[in-house]
Design an enzyme around this catalytic site. Structure first.
Site, mmCIF file in Angstrom:
data_model
loop_
_atom_site.group_PDB
_atom_site.id
_atom_site.type_symbol
_atom_site.label_atom_id
_atom_site.label_comp_id
_atom_site.label_asym_id
_atom_site.label_seq_id
_atom_site.Cartn_x
_atom_site.Cartn_y
_atom_site.Cartn_z
ATOM 1 C CD GLU A 120 0.216 -17.662 58.696
ATOM 2 O OE1 GLU A 120 1.342 -17.610 58.161
ATOM 3 O OE2 GLU A 120 -0.726 -16.928 58.368
ATOM 4 C CB THR A 168 1.177 -10.357 59.525
ATOM 5 O OG1 THR A 168 0.917 -10.534 58.128
ATOM 6 C CG2 THR A 168 -0.034 -10.787 60.314
#
Ligand SMILES: Nc1ncnc2c1ncn2[C@@H]1O[C@H](COP(=O)(O)OP(=O)(O)O)[C@@H](O)[C@H]1O
Ligand SMILES: N[C@@H](CCOP(=O)(O)O)C(=O)O
Length: 293
Positions: A120, A168
């Site tokens: 991530e 994101t």
């Protein structure tokens, strides 16, 4: 060869920014790994044309590096990238579990959460664990610096994915740096309500607990038609509606019988805003599954 299926996830659930997450029973990524001298990556499936195969830029490269487990990694994407449905997390979690198995590293799923979170960090700049935790462990998860708590909740959901891409990384830039005490108290109260709702498997409490005044209003601005989609879902019987992860997907919680009506209302409201969308009628589901060949 080891094959792992890891599910889409929805993070934040409104009031639990960077902490709450749920595994969805669909869609999912499937990742196959084979031992190799160096890591190489192949990507097929939904949105694969937007996903780099360079191990320094694909989340699974970071996971292979963290586990010191070079492999040929084949990713079949079921979760569209930049969807707000934990697309990068599905690949990271699947790769972590598969490589752990392939190289017999012996780490538990809980221990693999920070490993998968390294993936991530590659795409969003921060190793937030709120998607990889439910992708690995299933259910409703509360991820904090101290570890992950899970609740085996069974709650019907609709995840409506519009044809808009929100990265994101970009959506993290609009998160406010500060909040006033009134909004903090409101959001903490809702987060606590949501947790109780998950434990009681009560969609009405979960829906009431999604309301957040701090992060969601800024994120909603990035999603064309969000306010109308939210109103349409609530009018069709949803108990609560919020931005899924960093968006652009919109997540609704509802009773089993309302799911079809809520899904149709959300797609129609996006359509009225000139945005094509599809809705997944889903529910809180299980974590990644291993298939050993
Ligand atoms: N294995 C992967 N799966 C999905 N996206 C990946 C992967 N590796 C790198 N990426 C990149 O990550 C970004 C998508 O991740 P993110 O913005 O967090 O979206 P999502 O909300 O769907 O997880 C895209 O820029 C994509 O190219
Ligand atoms: N807590 C993160 C969650 C991002 O989820 P994604 O599915 O959009 O990758 C955030 O809100 O930034």
């Amino acid at each position: 060869m080891v094959t792992v299926r890891a599910p889409a996830t929805s993070a934040n659930l409104g009031s639990g920014f960077d902490v709450f997450g749920v595994a969805l029973d669909r869609p999912a990524d499937v990742v196959h790994v084979e031992r190799a001298d160096r890591t190489t990556i192949e990507v097929t499936g939904v949105g694969s044309q937007y996903i780099p195969t360079d191990p320094d830029r694909n989340v699974v490269g970071a996971v292979a590096e963290a586990l010191d487990a070079p492999a040929h990694i084949r990713i079949d994407k079921g979760v569209r990238p930049s969807s707000g449905l934990g697309s990068s997390a599905a690949s990271s979690a699947a790769a972590a579990l598969a490589l752990n198995e392939l190289y017999d590293r012996g780490l538990s799923r809980e221990e693999l959460v920070p490993v998968a979170a390294e993936g991530e960090a590659v795409v969003s700049g921060e190793a937030h664990a709120d998607n990889v935790a439910p992708a690995l462990l299933g259910g409703f998860t509360v991820a904090t610096g101290e570890g992950v708590t899970t609740v085996d909740a069974d709650i019907p959901l609709v995840a409506c994915l519009p044809e808009i891409a929100v990265s994101t990384r970009d959506a993290r830039r609009v998160v406010p740096d500060t909040a006033n005490m009134e909004d903090i108290v409101h959001t903490v109260g809702r987060a606590a309500t949501l947790s109780v709702g998950m434990c009681r498997r009560d969609p009405a409490l979960v829906g009431a607990g999604m309301d957040d005044r701090i992060v969601t209003p800024a994120r909603a601005e990035l999603i064309t038609g969000y306010a109308d989609v939210r109103s349409a879902a609530l009018a069709a019987g949803a108990d609560g509606v919020t931005v899924s992860g960093a968006g652009p997907s919109v997540l609704a919680v509802c009773g089993e019988r309302e799911r079809t009506r809520v899904a149709a209302a959300m797609v129609e409201a996006f359509d009225e805003a000139d945005v094509a969308a599809r809705a997944y009628k889903t529910r809180v589901g299980s974590g990644a599954e291993v298939f050993d060949f």
